[in-house]
Design an enzyme around this catalytic site. Sequence first.
Site, PDB file in Angstrom:
ATOM      1  N   ASP A  51     -13.393  -8.150  11.315  1.00 28.66           N
ATOM      2  CA  ASP A  51     -14.288  -9.203  11.576  1.00 28.66           C
ATOM      3  C   ASP A  51     -13.728 -10.168  12.594  1.00 28.66           C
ATOM      4  O   ASP A  51     -12.280  -9.886  12.807  1.00 28.66           O
ATOM      5  CB  ASP A  51     -14.810  -9.998  10.351  1.00 28.66           C
ATOM      6  CG  ASP A  51     -15.610  -9.263   9.538  1.00 28.66           C
ATOM      7  OD1 ASP A  51     -16.488  -8.623   9.869  1.00 28.66           O
ATOM      8  OD2 ASP A  51     -15.408  -9.461   8.254  1.00 28.66           O
ATOM      9  N   TYR A 110      -3.885  -3.968   3.421  1.00 29.54           N
ATOM     10  CA  TYR A 110      -4.195  -5.192   4.005  1.00 29.54           C
ATOM     11  C   TYR A 110      -3.336  -6.200   3.409  1.00 29.54           C
ATOM     12  O   TYR A 110      -3.051  -6.257   2.273  1.00 29.54           O
ATOM     13  CB  TYR A 110      -5.689  -5.460   3.314  1.00 29.54           C
ATOM     14  CG  TYR A 110      -6.631  -4.917   4.367  1.00 29.54           C
ATOM     15  CD1 TYR A 110      -7.159  -5.415   5.564  1.00 29.54           C
ATOM     16  CD2 TYR A 110      -7.284  -3.686   3.963  1.00 29.54           C
ATOM     17  CE1 TYR A 110      -8.054  -4.790   6.227  1.00 29.54           C
ATOM     18  CE2 TYR A 110      -8.356  -3.203   4.790  1.00 29.54           C
ATOM     19  CZ  TYR A 110      -8.826  -3.578   5.773  1.00 29.54           C
ATOM     20  OH  TYR A 110      -9.792  -2.988   6.355  1.00 29.54           O
TER      21      TYR A 110
END
Length: 253
Positions: A51, A110
């Site tokens: 995003d 992540y």
Amino acid sequence: MNYFMRIAFRGRDFNGTQKLKDKITVQSMLEEKLTSIFDENIKVKIGSRLDKGVSALDFGVNFKTSIEKVKPNKLQYVLNRLLPNFIRIKECREVADDFNARYDAISKTYLYVIERKVENPLLIEVCWHPIFDFDIETFRNVSKLYVGNHCFDFFGSEEEKDGKILSIEDVWVEEKGNYVLWRVKGRSFLRYQVRFMVGTAYEIAAGRTSIAEITSRLDGTNKTTVHHKAPASGLILEKVEYDFERSENLAKE
């Protein structure tokens, strides 16, 4: 020829990774530069959909061209000269024709960065500074609930709810001075999943909600999406591992 590239970029400068009309994205910028280099319409396949605001230290892409063989190191050099300094090509290599940067990834790690006390103006756009302080041990312990095979439908976007079981290999939390580093490793993730995981664990550790926010979603007794999504700015795709040999072996068969 099929080329694979590892890239790093600063998320604040892009409207995400996937191509969008009239928006600057990682995919659109790479396609523009590669098309100018090869003088043909290049379509880039991205390894992950990130995003707006999410950064990456290790992001995989691949693309094919009909042009005669170009040395990967030369291509890397030329691209880095053409691209702005907030995106860099870290590696470029030839891969088997069937290699796909998305489907040949075997794991992704992540990193989420949280700043606990006084904000550092130089890092404000690459970490999260939550309003309320939180208990680090609680944060660490509840984050471990995510490890294993679970349905994460209620930790992702509405359009991706399909009951699929996803595997989280590990979650670990590290303190470094004023910063808390939260990491998760798995093969695939839903859109917003990592941000919902971090945000929900934080809310529990801050004493603002109960542990049932996690357990009731993972066991399916609560079928509503969690409400606590951490900001995009603190999220970084840190490492992606690939199975290059699988693709190469299939190409030889």
